[in-house]
Design an enzyme around this catalytic site. Structure first.
Site, PDB file in Angstrom:
ATOM      1  N   HIS A 195      18.644  28.496  -0.788  1.00 48.17           N
ATOM      2  CA  HIS A 195      18.303  29.405  -1.884  1.00 48.17           C
ATOM      3  C   HIS A 195      18.297  30.857  -1.384  1.00 48.17           C
ATOM      4  CE1 HIS A 195      16.601  31.004  -5.447  1.00 48.17           C
ATOM      5  NE2 HIS A 195      15.497  31.380  -4.841  1.00 48.17           N
ATOM      6  N   GLY A 210      17.564  26.832 -17.612  1.00 51.59           N
ATOM      7  CA  GLY A 210      17.103  28.046 -18.300  1.00 51.59           C
ATOM      8  C   GLY A 210      17.965  29.248 -17.941  1.00 51.59           C
ATOM      9  N   ARG A 253      11.783  36.177 -15.430  1.00 54.22           N
ATOM     10  CA  ARG A 253      10.989  34.957 -15.606  1.00 54.22           C
ATOM     11  C   ARG A 253       9.555  35.356 -15.837  1.00 54.22           C
ATOM     12  NH1 ARG A 253      13.160  30.015 -14.145  1.00 54.22           N
ATOM     13  NH2 ARG A 253      14.762  30.171 -12.557  1.00 54.22           N
ATOM     14  N   THR A 267      16.421  23.525 -14.494  1.00 56.01           N
ATOM     15  CA  THR A 267      16.189  23.218 -15.915  1.00 56.01           C
ATOM     16  C   THR A 267      17.321  23.759 -16.781  1.00 56.01           C
ATOM     17  OG1 THR A 267      15.019  25.288 -16.274  1.00 56.01           O
ATOM     18  CG2 THR A 267      13.691  23.405 -15.580  1.00 56.01           C
ATOM     19  N   ASN A 288       0.833  -1.216   0.000  1.00 55.68           N
ATOM     20  CA  ASN A 288       0.000   0.000   0.000  1.00 55.68           C
ATOM     21  C   ASN A 288       0.867   1.265   0.000  1.00 55.68           C
ATOM     22  OD1 ASN A 288       1.036   0.034   2.541  1.00 55.68           O
ATOM     23  ND2 ASN A 288      -0.929   0.058   3.612  1.00 55.68           N
ATOM     24  N   LYS A 334      18.022  38.975 -15.119  1.00 53.55           N
ATOM     25  CA  LYS A 334      17.220  37.846 -15.607  1.00 53.55           C
ATOM     26  C   LYS A 334      15.747  38.085 -15.319  1.00 53.55           C
ATOM     27  CE  LYS A 334      16.572  33.994 -12.998  1.00 53.55           C
ATOM     28  NZ  LYS A 334      16.963  32.793 -12.258  1.00 53.55           N
TER      29      LYS A 334
HETATM   30  C1  R5P Z   1      16.846  31.277  -8.877  1.00 59.99           C
HETATM   31  O1  R5P Z   1      16.650  32.323  -8.310  1.00 59.99           O
HETATM   32  C2  R5P Z   1      18.036  30.418  -8.604  1.00 59.99           C
HETATM   33  O2  R5P Z   1      19.104  31.119  -8.076  1.00 59.99           O
HETATM   34  C3  R5P Z   1      18.461  29.717  -9.878  1.00 59.99           C
HETATM   35  O3  R5P Z   1      18.879  30.695 -10.806  1.00 59.99           O
HETATM   36  C4  R5P Z   1      17.343  28.931 -10.462  1.00 59.99           C
HETATM   37  O4  R5P Z   1      16.772  28.115  -9.501  1.00 59.99           O
HETATM   38  C5  R5P Z   1      17.828  28.072 -11.623  1.00 59.99           C
HETATM   39  O5  R5P Z   1      16.725  27.442 -12.213  1.00 59.99           O
HETATM   40  P1  R5P Z   1      16.755  27.059 -13.748  1.00 59.99           P
HETATM   41  O6  R5P Z   1      18.011  26.296 -13.993  1.00 59.99           O
HETATM   42  O7  R5P Z   1      15.520  26.239 -13.964  1.00 59.99           O
HETATM   43  O8  R5P Z   1      16.699  28.341 -14.544  1.00 59.99           O
END
Ligand code: R5P
Length: 313
Positions: A132, A228, A196, A226, A39, A194
């Site tokens: 982080h 990115g 997002r 990822t 389970n 950067k």
């Molecule tokens: C974001 O603030 C972190 O410092 C990294 O830049 C982020 O987690 C990297 O994520 P990814 O590789 O998906 O862009």
């Protein structure tokens, strides 16, 4: 180095790192046994005496993530019920660290939830590496030691040719850490602007603060997920006249299309640590992995002896 009342146990997320830590400490890895029922319930049995001992449990954040978290909580609970004197959860890469603020309406602050769950399960302390955001330490009602792998990365970087090199923060949030690299390596610094959009994990580098033309750029970040952030920044730096781009990153999450992106990118070298395991089949030539086991082992010994941990950074 061995101490008779010190024990280290491992969850299943990164047994190799736990074993390496034990090798550094000169002690055997603690024995535990996991039973997975049909389970999907887990039962964990500690297979040696831990009564009145100082116990450390190593479990990093790696796939399958939710199962790893549950396994860690059950391990902590089992150790508490086995009368360990003190239990420290060692999370080299802290789960849900990016969920550290309410930056949208009606969302969870999951890093805080993780801190509460660890306390409920029986952790007396937490030991982790490069959160982080350092403020996450304040989520804990117990002592939380945050180590940094920046000196580990810098030691390796210092072995190479750093002429005409500039440290580049992968985003504004990384500027402080980039300053640490720059200070240790005596290099100038630049910062990528950067952006997002939403949760699509697509990060776009839009501008550079600092001089990169004709320079060898060394991108630094706390994690590569990822890819990115790093790969978009690498392309942008080259388009702005950088002669080459490498990256030094603490946590190799390498999720989603990260490996495909690495294969198609012009990144010369990706230096990471082993806070997260990289599966054998995925170890690419350009990825170099440094071990944080000696750093964690030294911190464990200092916590055990009641010596300063901050002396490590
Ligand atoms: C974001 O603030 C972190 O410092 C990294 O830049 C982020 O987690 C990297 O994520 P990814 O590789 O998906 O862009």
């Amino acid at each position: 180095m061995a101490a008779p009342d010190l024990k280290v146990f491992s969850g299943s997320s990164h047994p190799g790192l736990a074993q390496e830590i034990c090798d550094c400490l000169g002690i055997p890895l603690g024995r535990s046994h996991v039973v997975r029922f049909s389970n999907e319930n887990l039962k964990i049995k500690i297979e040696e005496n831990v009564r009145e001992m100082d116990v450390f449990v190593v479990q990093t954040s790696a796939p399958p993530l939710s199962e790893g978290i549950m396994e860690l909580l059950i391990l902590l609970d089992a150790l508490k019920h086995s009368s360990a004197r003190r239990v420290t959860a060692v999370l080299p890469y802290f789960p849900y660290a990016r969920s550290d603020k309410k930056d949208e309406p009606r969302i969870s602050i999951t890093a805080r939830l993780m801190a509460d769950l660890l306390a409920t399960a029986g952790a007396d302390r937490v030991l982790t590496i490069d959160l982080h955001s350092p403020q996450i330490q304040g989520f804990f009602s117990m002592p939380a030691d945050q180590l940094t792998a920046v000196p580990v990365l810098c030691e390796e970087l210092a072995k190479g040719d750093l002429r005409d090199t500039v440290i580049v923060a992968a985003d504004v949030g990384e500027a402080k850490d980039a300053g640490r690299f720059a200070k240790q390596l005596h290099l100038p610094i630049a910062i990528v602007d950067k952006r997002r959009t939403g949760d699509d994990e697509n990060a776009i580098a839009r501008a550079i603060i600092g001089e990169v033309r004709g320079k060898r750029c060394l991108l630094v970040d706390d994690e590569i997920a990822t890819g990115g952030t790093i790969f978009s920044a690498a392309e942008f730096l080259l388009s702005e006249g950088a002669t080459s781009v490498s990256a030094a990153v603490v946590h190799p999450v390498l999720s989603g299309k990260a490996y495909e992106r690495l294969a198609g990118s012009k990144l010369e070298r990706l230096l990471v640590t082993n806070t997260i395991p990289i599966p054998d089949g995925k170890k690419a030539d350009r990825i170099q992995v440094l071990s944080v086991a000696p750093l964690i082992a030294e911190a464990i010994m200092r916590i055990h002896d009641g010596r300063s941990v901050s002396a490590l950074f």
